[in-house]
Write a protein that holds these residues in place. Structure first.
Motif, PDB file in Angstrom:
ATOM      1  N   LYS A   9       0.968  -1.253  -0.035  1.00 34.31           N
ATOM      2  CA  LYS A   9       0.209   0.058  -0.006  1.00 34.31           C
ATOM      3  C   LYS A   9       0.726   1.069   0.118  1.00 34.31           C
ATOM      4  N   ASP A  10       2.187   1.109   0.508  1.00 32.57           N
ATOM      5  CA  ASP A  10       2.983   2.335   0.512  1.00 32.57           C
ATOM      6  C   ASP A  10       3.879   2.404  -0.790  1.00 32.57           C
ATOM      7  N   LEU A  11       3.685   1.572  -1.628  1.00 33.54           N
ATOM      8  CA  LEU A  11       4.603   1.435  -2.940  1.00 33.54           C
ATOM      9  C   LEU A  11       3.656   2.232  -3.981  1.00 33.54           C
ATOM     10  N   GLY A  12       4.495   3.137  -4.594  1.00 34.59           N
ATOM     11  CA  GLY A  12       3.867   4.087  -5.783  1.00 34.59           C
ATOM     12  C   GLY A  12       4.473   4.477  -7.039  1.00 34.59           C
ATOM     13  N   GLY A  13       4.264   5.917  -7.161  1.00 35.97           N
ATOM     14  CA  GLY A  13       4.823   6.556  -8.405  1.00 35.97           C
ATOM     15  C   GLY A  13       3.917   6.571  -9.432  1.00 35.97           C
ATOM     16  N   THR A  14       4.586   6.805 -10.440  1.00 38.53           N
ATOM     17  CA  THR A  14       3.809   6.863 -11.892  1.00 38.53           C
ATOM     18  C   THR A  14       4.077   5.545 -12.601  1.00 38.53           C
ATOM     19  N   LEU A  15       2.948   4.901 -13.129  1.00 37.73           N
ATOM     20  CA  LEU A  15       3.269   3.865 -14.283  1.00 37.73           C
ATOM     21  C   LEU A  15       3.873   4.365 -15.336  1.00 37.73           C
ATOM     22  N   MET A  16       4.918   3.347 -15.587  1.00 36.27           N
ATOM     23  CA  MET A  16       5.846   3.810 -16.710  1.00 36.27           C
ATOM     24  C   MET A  16       5.707   2.711 -18.024  1.00 36.27           C
TER      25      MET A  16
END
Length: 692
Positions: free
Chosen positions: A143-150
């Motif tokens: 749940k704390d892993l994220g960012g923008t999909l590449m």
């Protein structure tokens, strides 16, 4: 672990109910296995501890499976030397911290499973492009892993599972080139934007999971070309709307779309301005003819099913008996709601739209504590909001728009901490409004157009200081009678994307420059507010996400449009002075100073005459009178003399006269200075000539 005399190739201890920690051996004791062991499987072995760094010497390792244990710590960076590793699974553990960027050297990986751990941060950029053999890529439930999909350079990829994380932004268009993809699961994130048309190229796709995001718009019609689809999950995307494409009946396709607006026409951008205050509401259509009388039934389920016999939208639970959802839209039903509905305790959703009910909201629904959605729109409901509903703490969405509700929102409703959406548009509400606490999950507030009726003063007063919790994404307050300056303190809503404050008669003052910090604001409606004045603040150019500002008929707005550094928004400014210089403030009016009090003065002596005095007896006959040689003053000179000699009765000098005196004094001083300089120069020249 000791080296054996034979050749050790595989170590399989899966499901062995082991106890203790992960074995940690010095690298020197494992080197004898470095060219032998190709597989280690410790699945579901109750192991604890951390992952041993020493495994990095097993250079021939191809399969390493450590799933379903209690292993904690981080993924060892040193394992980047396992360049022959093909399958790695550590799902369902307690791993944490950042994903190691050094693992981009593991180019032989075909499966990477890290779901259900506690990883944080973002996916290293190199991971998206460094695994050309990857088939299964699974990072779900971190749940704390994220960012923008590449974009992913993984041409053999068959499964992408990134659900239950914190990814943001849009779905990458480039994923449409992954022509081997079978499963795409990105539900439970914070993804935005529209669904890509280009994904129709994913001809091998079977499962598409998009639920619990912030997607907008409709399902692209050309998705009907995905001929292998069997399941689309798009639930809990409240801005998904429009028709459902007509997929081939041979697909046996299931589309899960609860808590969306699928099947409802999408709104046309930009949002239409609210109607003027004097416009009468559209007449309500005549009630539909009453259905034939129904025979008596025994229980609440039978009552409902008989009343909805010709309608769709009644969903039963897994037991095939209990009713979990009611959805009756535009069906020929009228009259009061059945009293037995408060016994349907399995209900999670009630949706009744454009029925002829015309009665108060039932307080007895407070017994339906499992309700997650109540949508009662355009039914003619009257009266106030039931205080008893405040116990519905599982409620996610409450939409009571287009009714005849009065009163305000009960303060007890702040106990609905799970509430995500509250829509009360187009009613007769007149306050008060409870301030929702900061911990509220409320993301959408709709209170627009609550001023219908003769002389009704709805939401008449200052703007709501803090209308909701810190998670607000949409605020709709158009077509009311809020007063005063737009609140600068709304900058506290850093997730705010849609703000509608148009058509409020009492709105006044200048636009808040502080709103420049609303970095996520997309649409701003300030139209039909004639009391707003001044310019669009230049600092608003810092709004990086803004795409539309509607300001039409806010007639006192003026000045230049700020220069955005990136893509500028569309500004609708009809009926304003935006684009033209703002008018200067009226000049100050200066008046002559009041006359001084009268003073007692001696009469001034008359000036000496310029004419010669006649001798006694007069001038001799024939002699010329000397005064005849003095020319008479011209009309201009006469006027000037008259002003100088006879202007004392005007009661004080005018501003022009004072200015003339000052200029005359300055000219005299300048002439004196020039004369003095000329005289000094002449004296010096004489001295020089004398002594030279």
């Amino acid at each position: 672990m000791r080296c054996l005399s034979g050749l050790v190739i595989m170590i399989d201890l899966s499901d062995s109910n082991l106890q203790g920690t992960m074995p940690v051996s010095p690298k020197s004791r494992l080197r004898c296995l470095s060219g032998q062991v190709i597989m280690i499987d410790l699945t579901d072995s109750n192991l604890q501890g951390t992952m041993p760094d020493s495994l990095s010497v097993l250079r021939s390792l191809e399969d390493l499976v450590l799933s379903t244990n209690n292993v904690s710590g981080t993924l060892p960076k040193s394992w980047s030397t396992l360049t022959k590793l093909r399958r790695f699974s550590a799902k369902e553990n307690l791993l944490s911290d950042l994903l190691p960027a050094t693992w981009s050297t593991l180019t032989a990986l075909t499966m990477l499973e890290l779901r259900s751990n506690n990883f944080v941060g973002i996916v290293p950029r190199m991971w998206w492009t460094s695994f050309p053999e990857m088939r299964d890529f699974d990072l779900c439930e971190n749940k704390d892993l994220g960012g923008t999909l590449m974009p992913m350079e993984m041409p053999r990829l068959q499964s992408i599972q990134l659900c239950g994380c914190n990814f943001q932004g849009a779905l990458p268009e480039e994923w449409s080139s992954l022509d081997s993809l079978n499963v795409l699961e990105v539900g439970g994130n914070a993804l935005t934007g529209t669904l890509p048309d280009s994904y129709s190229a994913l001809q091998e796709l079977h499962v598409l999971g998009l639920s619990e995001n912030l997607f907008q718009g409709s399902i692209p019609y050309n998705w009907v070309n995905m001929e292998r689809l069997v399941y689309i999950q798009i639930a809990n995307n409240r801005e998904i709307c429009g028709p459902v494409p007509r997929f081939s009946e041979s697909l046996n396709l299931t589309i899960e779309h609860v808590f969306t607006n699928l099947g409802v026409p999408c709104p046309m951008p930009p949002p239409a301005p609210a109607p003027p205050p004097t416009q009468a509401p559209a007449p309500r259509p005549p009630p539909a003819p009453s259905p034939p009388a129904m025979p008596p039934a025994e229980g609440p389920e039978e009552v409902l099913l008989l009343q909805a016999k010709a309608a769709t939208g009644v969903t039963c639970g897994k037991d095939k008996v209990s009713i979990v959802a009611i959805s009756l839209n535009n069906v020929p039903l009228n009259g009061p709601l059945p009293s037995e509905w408060d016994q349907l305790t399995a209900l999670t959703s009630i949706e009744l739209v454009n029925l002829s009910i015309n009665e108060r909201l039932p307080p007895s629904w407070s017994s339906l504590t499992g309700l997650q959605e109540i949508k009662l729109v355009g039914n003619g409901h009257t009266g106030e909001l039931p205080i008893q509903w405040s116990v519905l703490t599982a409620l996610l969405s409450l939409d009571l728009s287009d009714n005849e509700l009065t009163g305000g929102v009960p303060p007890h409703y702040t106990a609905m901490l799970s509430l995500d959406e509250l829509l009360l548009n187009n009613n007769l509400l007149n306050g008060p409004w409870p301030g929702y606490p900061g911990g509220s999950k409320l993301r959408t507030i709709g209170l627009s157009d609550n001023r219908r009726g003769q002389g009704t003063k709805i939401f008449n007063g200052p703007w709501l200081g803090y209308p909701g919790g810190s998670k607000l994404r949409t605020i709709g307050l158009s077509a009311n009678r809020f007063e005063g300056q737009l609140p600068p303190i709304w900058t506290a809503y850093d997730e705010l994307a849609y703000l509608y404050v148009g058509n409020n008669e009492g709105a006044s003052g200048t636009l808040p420059a502080a709103w420049s910090s609303l970095a996520n604001l997309d649409i701003l409606d300030i139209s039909n507010n004639p009391g707003l004045t001044g310019i669009i603040p230049p600092r608003w150019a810092d709004m990086k996400s803004i795409s539309l500002i509607t300001a039409q008929s806010s007639s006192q707005l003026c000045g230049a449009i700020p220069k955005w550094k990136e893509q500028p928004p569309r500004v609708i400014a009809d009926g304003t002075k935006i684009g033209n210089p703002c008018p200067n403030p009226p000049p100050a009016i200066f008046t002559s100073p009041p006359p001084l009090p009268p003073e007692t003065k001696k009469a001034p002596r008359p000036p000496p005459s310029s004419q010669p005095t006649a001798p006694p007896g007069g001038f001799p006959r024939g002699a010329a009178n000397p005064s005849d040689s003095i020319p008479s003053p011209s009309p201009t000179q006469a006027t000037k003399g008259g002003e100088e000699g006879g202007g004392g009765g005007g009661g004080g000098l005018s501003g022009g006269a004072i200015a003339g005196i000052v200029i005359g004094v300055l000219i005299c001083v300048g002439l004196l200075v020039l004369g003095a300089m000329w005289y000094i120069r002449r004296v010096k020249d004489e001295q020089y000539n004398r002594y030279s």
